[in-house]
Design a protein around this motif. Structure first.
Motif, short mmCIF file in Angstrom:
data_model
loop_
_atom_site.label_atom_id
_atom_site.label_comp_id
_atom_site.label_asym_id
_atom_site.label_seq_id
_atom_site.Cartn_x
_atom_site.Cartn_y
_atom_site.Cartn_z
N GLN A 44 0.83 -1.21 0.00
CA GLN A 44 0.00 0.00 0.00
C GLN A 44 0.87 1.27 0.00
O GLN A 44 0.55 2.24 -0.68
CB GLN A 44 -0.94 0.00 1.22
N VAL A 45 1.95 1.27 0.77
CA VAL A 45 2.86 2.43 0.79
C VAL A 45 3.48 2.63 -0.58
O VAL A 45 3.52 3.75 -1.11
CB VAL A 45 3.94 2.26 1.88
N LEU A 46 3.93 1.53 -1.20
CA LEU A 46 4.54 1.64 -2.53
C LEU A 46 3.52 2.12 -3.56
O LEU A 46 3.85 2.95 -4.42
CB LEU A 46 5.15 0.30 -2.94
N ALA A 47 2.30 1.62 -3.47
CA ALA A 47 1.25 2.07 -4.41
C ALA A 47 0.96 3.56 -4.23
O ALA A 47 0.78 4.29 -5.22
CB ALA A 47 -0.02 1.25 -4.21
N ARG A 48 0.97 4.02 -3.01
CA ARG A 48 0.70 5.44 -2.76
C ARG A 48 1.84 6.31 -3.30
O ARG A 48 1.60 7.36 -3.89
CB ARG A 48 0.49 5.70 -1.28
N ILE A 49 3.07 5.85 -3.12
CA ILE A 49 4.22 6.59 -3.67
C ILE A 49 4.10 6.62 -5.20
O ILE A 49 4.25 7.68 -5.82
CB ILE A 49 5.55 5.96 -3.23
#
Length: 182
Positions: A55-60
């Protein structure tokens, strides 16, 4: 700060929080959003990987860029010891896999010392098999913080070069996929 960078024509920003994990910064995504809103991009993020999720990578990535993710990993069987944190090795390897699978450029930063030196080449082989594009290996120098964890196992630059570590790496890495891509 973001306005000043934009005013001076800066296009890229490196996110580094010295003495701390950037993903613990409460304004982490606000900072990235502010950088993006000014037509700039984040080109690298240094992290220990513990708090990286899909989720963090997708948001970045939702900001339209995939910065190089620089993840600390100090060798198979030694990372927990070096970082003074049980589970750090598992977290780092999980984060590395997440980054590679999500298509983020991934660089692993490794500290070599007297205790973990024999784990470095097998660790690099594993990282190559995982699809890591680059690894940086440097000797653990005897700074106060590292000495707390390294317990006298630090390696000075002279010792690193005297023992031909750069040459050993060059010979061992010659067949690696990440070094032989066209």
């Amino acid at each position: 700060m973001e306005d000043q960078l934009a005013r001076y024509g800066m296009r890229g920003v490196c996110v580094v929080w010295f003495g701390g994990e950037p993903l613990l910064q409460p304004q982490f995504f606000d900072i990235i959003a502010a950088v993006h809103a000014r037509g700039m991009f984040v080109f690298e993020i240094n992290t220990n990987g513990r708090f990286l999720t899909a989720q963090v990578l997708a948001r970045i990535a939702s900001f339209g860029f995939k910065p190089e993710m620089k993840i600390s990993f100090d060798g198979l069987g030694f990372h927990d010891w070096m970082r003074g944190c049980e589970g750090a090795e598992q977290d780092a390897l999980r984060a590395i896999k997440l980054c590679v699978d999500a298509g983020f450029p991934t660089r692993v930063q490794m500290n070599i010392n007297r205790k973990n030196r024999d784990s470095i080449l097998p660790s690099l082989a594993l990282l190559d098999d995982m699809g890591v594009g680059c690894a940086r290996v440097i000797p653990t120098t005897p700074s106060t913080r590292w000495e707390m964890n390294a317990q006298g196992q630090s390696m000075e630059w002279g010792e690193f070069f005297h023992n031909n570590w750069p040459e050993r790496f060059a010979r061992a890495l010659a067949p690696w996929k990440c070094l032989n891509q066209s």
